[in-house]
Design a protein around this motif. Structure first.
Motif: not given
Length: 157
Positions: A31, A145-152, A156
Motif C-alpha cells: 500500500d 487485475k487490481l483495478l478490475d477487482d476495485w471495479d475501475m 483505465r
C-alpha cells in the motif's frame, strides 16, 4: 534539545511526502509503495492534457491563457486548472508581458522544455527503466487485475 531534533525529523518526513510510519507487513508495504508511485506520477509527470499545453507552448513560445484556451478549444476553467498544475510542478511560469504589462504570458521553464523534447516512448521507457520487458508486462497485468477487482477497469487509460 531532544524535542527540537524530533520535530526537525518529523518536518523532514513531511517534506519528503512521507507521512506514514515505515510499513511492517507485506500489505502495508504494498500500500505504501503504491501510494509513493502515485505521488511520484502526480507530482513529477505531465498527463496527456497537460502534455498538449506543453507541446503548444514549445511550438509557439509564450502565450496568454486565452490563446491557449482557443488553440486547444477547451473551457477557461480547464485551462486555468491545467496551467496551475503545470506551474506547481515547475513546468511553466506566468509572467507579465514586457510590451503590455496587463497581459500575462505563460512560458515553459527549462524543466517544461525538457519534458517535451523527448518522444513519449522515450519518456515512458525512462520511467520504467528499472524493469525488464517481462517485468513491465507482469506489473501491467497485476495492476490491471487490481483495478478490475476495485471495479475501475473501465476507467483505465
Amino acid at each position: 534539545m531532544r524535542l527540537k531534533k524530533e520535530k526537525e525529523r518529523e518536518r523532514e518526513r513531511e517534506n519528503e511526502g512521507c507521512h506514514r510510519p515505515e510499513p511492517e507487513t507485506t500489505l502495508e508495504r504494498l500500500d505504501a509503495r503504491l501510494h509513493q508511485c502515485g505521488h511520484y506520477l502526480y507530482h513529477h509527470t505531465a498527463g496527456p492534457r497537460q502534455g498538449r499545453v506543453l507541446q503548444l507552448l514549445q511550438k509557439n513560445g509564450p502565450m496568454s491563457q486565452q490563446d491557449i484556451q482557443e488553440a486547444l478549444d477547451i473551457q477557461a476553467g480547464s485551462v486555468s486548472e491545467l496551467i496551475s498544475k503545470l506551474e506547481s510542478k515547475g513546468f511553466l511560469v506566468r509572467q507579465r508581458a514586457d510590451a503590455d504589462r496587463r497581459r500575462v504570458e505563460i512560458s515553459l521553464t527549462d524543466r517544461g522544455l525538457a519534458m517535451e523534447t523527448k518522444p513519449q516512448e522515450e519518456i515512458l521507457s525512462g520511467r520504467y527503466r528499472a524493469l525488464g520487458e517481462t517485468e513491465q508486462e507482469q506489473l501491467a497485468g497485476l495492476l490491471e487485475k487490481l483495478l478490475d477487482d476495485w471495479d475501475m477497469g473501465g476507467n483505465r487509460r
